[in-house]
Design a protein around this motif. Sequence first.
Motif, short mmCIF file in Angstrom:
data_model
loop_
_atom_site.label_atom_id
_atom_site.label_comp_id
_atom_site.label_asym_id
_atom_site.label_seq_id
_atom_site.Cartn_x
_atom_site.Cartn_y
_atom_site.Cartn_z
N PHE A 1 -2.74 5.17 3.54
CA PHE A 1 -1.65 4.21 3.71
C PHE A 1 -1.54 3.91 5.21
O PHE A 1 -1.17 4.78 5.98
CB PHE A 1 -0.32 4.76 3.21
N ASP B 1 0.40 -1.87 4.95
CA ASP B 1 0.54 -1.27 3.61
C ASP B 1 1.79 -0.41 3.49
O ASP B 1 2.39 -0.32 2.42
CB ASP B 1 -0.69 -0.40 3.28
N LEU C 1 2.80 -0.92 -6.16
CA LEU C 1 1.62 -0.08 -5.97
C LEU C 1 0.91 0.16 -7.29
O LEU C 1 1.51 0.13 -8.37
CB LEU C 1 2.02 1.27 -5.36
N GLU D 1 -2.17 4.71 -6.32
CA GLU D 1 -1.43 4.73 -5.05
C GLU D 1 -0.11 5.48 -5.20
O GLU D 1 0.29 6.24 -4.31
CB GLU D 1 -1.17 3.30 -4.58
N ARG E 1 -0.90 9.16 -5.23
CA ARG E 1 -1.20 9.67 -3.88
C ARG E 1 0.07 9.85 -3.07
O ARG E 1 0.23 10.83 -2.34
CB ARG E 1 -2.15 8.71 -3.14
#
Length: 658
Positions: A434, A438, A446, A450, A453
């Motif tokens: 990231f 972003d 997202l 994502e 994460r």
Amino acid sequence: MIHLKDVSLSYGEKELFKNLNWSIAPGSRIGLIGDNGTGKTTLLKLLNGDLEPDSGFIVTDRKNLSFGYLPQDLIDLEDVDLLSFLRRSCGIEALEEAMRRFEWEISQGEGPASLTEALLKGYDEALNRYNSLEGYAFAARAGQILKGLGFKEEDLARNCAEFSGGWKMRIRLALLLLKKPDILLLDEPTNHLDTESMEWLEAYLKDHRGTIIAVSHDRFFLQRLAREIGDLGGEGRGLTIYKGRYLAYLKEKERIKEALKKRRLAQKAEIKRIEGFIERFRYKATKAKQVQSRIGMLEKIDLVPEVESEKTVAIRFPEYPASGKEVLVAADLGKNYGGHLVLRGIDLTVSRGDKIALVGINGAGKSTLLRLISGVEEPSSGFIRLGLRVKTAYFSQESAGNLCYRNTIRLEVQNTPSTFNDQEKRNLLGAFLFSGEDIDKEIAVLSGGEKSRLALLKILLTDANLLILDEPTNHLDLKTKDLFQEALLKYRGTVIVVSHDRYFLDHLINRVIELKEGKIREYRGNYSYFIEKRAEEERAFSGMPLKNGSETDKLTPGDKGQRRENKRSEAEERNRHYRLISGLKRDLAGLEAAIGAREEIKSRNAELLSDPATHKSPLEAKKLTLELKTVEAELPGLYGRWEEMALAIDNLKRETNR
């Protein structure tokens, strides 16, 4: 043979491929790797014909090559039973109908001879295709493949719509294996498999006669399957093919990187020498010709590119309070959902510093046990007691649901209580991919990966001393996974993890707990040790010959008990050796880095001191001389320590293999 010729493709301003050329030989086994966003999935889609390049073309030497593509994305299946879906999708049903139609029309005997001949030809073609798909043994072959992928016999009659997303991906994989295409394109094929199914798939693919191109972050899978590694650089930097298996690729890439570093250093020294000559004689008329010659030399030099750093940032866990020595105790633990019993009679003690892997087939109860330990669910029987000062942090695939979707990534991280400062938080965001604009995206937009994460990143901000992790590496690329693993290795707290990434487990854990039929069995060692001991036990209890040539059915119950006791003692001794070897290897790697750094200083300083221009600055020359003498004095001792450590590792390995 498949040829990609000058293939280029861009998405908006992002150029994925520029004049990409690649020839793929029949029967190739290729592992496709690269950072997230370099275009691995896009390349598979180009090969499969799902995308067209902006320029260039893809051609094959043979007509009618069949392609089979396994995507990462979850898919929906027809609303029919599993076996019917496989028969229909493979064309078995259509071929059987065609053969019956041909048989009926031929049996009528009507029409001219030319019509009968055409019917016989059509029947032969359908029959040949049916035989190529092993139509007469299709149900048995489908059952064998489905069993290898973790399905039960009764699943054949289940409706495809009843299966979860992960099991639907297994069905799609089974379909590809049944079709036996000439080219198998696999995008993260192990993502939805447990370790037993992975091992079966690796063995099955070894016998596949066609070409296999697989995108994977699973190093064990790449090492066992691939005979070539394709490394995608991204941003138009192209594809580099390395012959050999994955470990050979790592060594060759490191060799190339070191050679590039040396060339770069030598080139810098040469440029500095030429510039020194130009500066020295720039205003001397008698040297004008030589000066101009050297200026021309500088202009013609093709600069060796700087070697990019593999890891730009390290990640770590924040400081946390130490727990008591006994972290967790479970006694007579059981869990059932309605009439379905998942766990029963489990006794487990976890000590401070343990790094434990829970393993077992899908449905064995691994995630259930993690939810019980984390307190997300209550046991149906027995109890779990946490020790003194234990603070838990729990990550699962559902953890993404705990994010505040109205927040931006930046705000979500800022709102998470942590001892990390802003710079450390930014470093962590960068490590988890990231960065830039972003981090101002809303979490609601997202992707699932994502969000996962980000949820894992938040775990790294907490001061927990017991980490409970359910498939933490699913959405991490190799670089991020390495960074996360290094952080866990340095973490002195306690870890209980479920993961299908065998490399990740092998280099992290010191205890394996296998869940099978609701009970647990413990192995003290890493994942490779668990696989080895499990195989030995299966041979022993199946009556197969043991390594010494004896057979279990010749042993008395007392002998068998003694054998098991001996094996346990051997296991403890081997695990002790393993820990010693692992520690020595880490020390040896650090020592090699220290030797390499000093050898580089020695080489650089000797080269600089041989240049007359250096001695124009006495202070600089003195500094270089002192530095050179220091490293020359240190190196013999370092070499001696290296030899001692290497010898100690060899001796321990010999003792372990006795």
